[in-house]
Design an enzyme around this catalytic site. Structure first.
Site, PDB file in Angstrom:
ATOM      1  N   PRO A   2       0.834  -1.216   0.000  1.00  0.00           N
ATOM      2  CA  PRO A   2       0.000   0.000   0.000  1.00  0.00           C
ATOM      3  C   PRO A   2       0.866   1.262   0.000  1.00  0.00           C
ATOM      4  O   PRO A   2       1.859   1.327   0.716  1.00  0.00           O
ATOM      5  CB  PRO A   2      -0.805  -0.102   1.298  1.00  0.00           C
ATOM      6  CG  PRO A   2      -0.457  -1.384   1.934  1.00  0.00           C
ATOM      7  CD  PRO A   2       0.694  -2.004   1.219  1.00  0.00           C
ATOM      8  N   GLU A   3       0.507   2.218  -0.831  1.00  0.00           N
ATOM      9  CA  GLU A   3       1.192   3.514  -0.861  1.00  0.00           C
ATOM     10  C   GLU A   3       0.265   4.561  -0.232  1.00  0.00           C
ATOM     11  O   GLU A   3      -0.784   4.218   0.285  1.00  0.00           O
ATOM     12  CB  GLU A   3       1.569   3.875  -2.306  1.00  0.00           C
ATOM     13  CG  GLU A   3       2.517   2.834  -2.915  1.00  0.00           C
ATOM     14  CD  GLU A   3       2.994   3.212  -4.324  1.00  0.00           C
ATOM     15  OE1 GLU A   3       3.039   4.412  -4.642  1.00  0.00           O
ATOM     16  OE2 GLU A   3       3.313   2.294  -5.090  1.00  0.00           O
ATOM     17  N   HIS A  92      -3.705 -15.561  10.035  1.00  0.00           N
ATOM     18  CA  HIS A  92      -3.030 -14.269   9.871  1.00  0.00           C
ATOM     19  C   HIS A  92      -3.789 -13.080  10.473  1.00  0.00           C
ATOM     20  O   HIS A  92      -3.431 -11.945  10.231  1.00  0.00           O
ATOM     21  CB  HIS A  92      -2.691 -13.967   8.407  1.00  0.00           C
ATOM     22  CG  HIS A  92      -1.969 -15.077   7.721  1.00  0.00           C
ATOM     23  ND1 HIS A  92      -0.759 -15.552   8.158  1.00  0.00           N
ATOM     24  CD2 HIS A  92      -2.306 -15.820   6.633  1.00  0.00           C
ATOM     25  CE1 HIS A  92      -0.374 -16.546   7.357  1.00  0.00           C
ATOM     26  NE2 HIS A  92      -1.284 -16.733   6.433  1.00  0.00           N
ATOM     27  N   ARG A 111       2.245 -11.562   5.484  1.00  0.00           N
ATOM     28  CA  ARG A 111       3.710 -11.496   5.359  1.00  0.00           C
ATOM     29  C   ARG A 111       4.387 -10.907   6.594  1.00  0.00           C
ATOM     30  O   ARG A 111       5.604 -10.941   6.710  1.00  0.00           O
ATOM     31  CB  ARG A 111       4.071 -10.731   4.087  1.00  0.00           C
ATOM     32  CG  ARG A 111       3.478 -11.437   2.854  1.00  0.00           C
ATOM     33  CD  ARG A 111       3.885 -10.802   1.576  1.00  0.00           C
ATOM     34  NE  ARG A 111       5.319 -10.931   1.335  1.00  0.00           N
ATOM     35  CZ  ARG A 111       5.940 -10.451   0.273  1.00  0.00           C
ATOM     36  NH1 ARG A 111       5.248  -9.821  -0.652  1.00  0.00           N
ATOM     37  NH2 ARG A 111       7.222 -10.597   0.124  1.00  0.00           N
TER      38      ARG A 111
END
Ligand SMILES: [Zn+2]
Length: 273
Positions: A2-3, A92, A111
């Protein structure tokens, strides 16, 4: 990853669920994020109310009553999702936050490159992660003069300079490539070779492009989702990123991909010099 537009979208989608809500309980199911999650400091946040949610570069900051700040970074694949308590927990789902309306906020991150940090008000800007950040593209200090002082003395490629979080905080590879497509500059150009006029057009384009991307709730690459588990639609408007072999929207030449460092550059060989 994500930016800035995706993180801004997440902040906006969290507010209706969380502002005014009190945190009743926090359960850490997997502490091994980029920095281990400190369950003891999280316990201090129980009973606090969410007064505001701010974005600082790509960090999401919950302002809690009692002057506490809870800072999240989504890393590569982090999501903050609001759900009813009967929704089955996923693998997760590393942190479960129980709210006083009985709903849950869940931090999910396959991750585990994300971050969860706790700070008091006033400590936030001194955290090593925050202290080193450059200016925010929307805070008005991003001018041609500001950017030119870095480009004119940099041997780096302009794409890499735009990714430097200590100069401008929040740009990643998608939007850096798009900014260069809009301004007609090849991503491999040496920063110091850019004219003052080119730098000016980059400085003007950055907030405009990011505002456009926010309007479309960002792009849906990777695992990015907002608080309602929805992704963005800006990928349909991208000019070059991930469009290798497709036609340039301006001149119909085929978009090229080149390796720059470990992240690809995308550009139109006819439009970008
Ligand atoms: Zn073109």
């Amino acid at each position: 990853m994500p930016e800035l537009p995706e993180v801004e979208t997440v902040c906006r989608s969290l507010r209706p669920h969380l502002i005014g809500r009190t945190i009743e309980g926090i359960e850490v199911r997997e502490p091994r994020l980029r920095i281990p999650v400190d369950a003891t400091s999280l316990a201090r946040l129980e009973g606090r109310r969410v007064a505001a949610i701010d974005r600082v570069a790509k960090y999401i900051v919950f302002n809690l009553t009692g002057d506490w700040r809870w800072i999240f970074h989504l890393g590569m694949s982090g999501k903050l999702i609001c759900v009813a308590p009967d929704v089955a927990r996923q693998k997760h789902d590393h942190i479960i936050i129980r709210l006083d309306d009985q709903n849950e906020l869940r931090y999910h991150d396959p991750r585990r490159f994300g971050l969860s940090l706790v700070a008091r008000r006033g400590e936030l800007e001194h955290l090593p992660q925050i202290k080193s950040l450059g200016i925010d593209p929307f805070d008005g200090r991003l001018t041609a003069d500001y950017l030119f002082q870095f480009t004119r003395r940099s041997e780096r490629r302009i794409r890499d300079l735009l990714l430097d979080q200590q100069i401008i905080a929040g740009l990643g590879n998608i939007y850096a490539n798009e900014i260069l497509a809009i301004t007609g500059i090849k991503p491999t150009r040496r920063a110091r070779r850019l004219t003052r006029r080119e730098v000016e057009s980059i400085a003007m384009t950055i907030p405009k492009l990011l505002a456009d991307a926010i309007r479309w709730c960002g792009t849906s690459f990777s695992d990015y989702r907002d608080a309602d588990d929805k992704s963005g639609e800006f990928q349909r408007h991208l000019r070059v990123y991930d469009r290798t072999g497709e036609k340039c929207r301006r001149c119909s030449a085929k978009i090229k991909r080149i390796a720059i460092g470990n992240r690809s550059g995308f550009y139109c060989p006819a439009c970008q010099k």
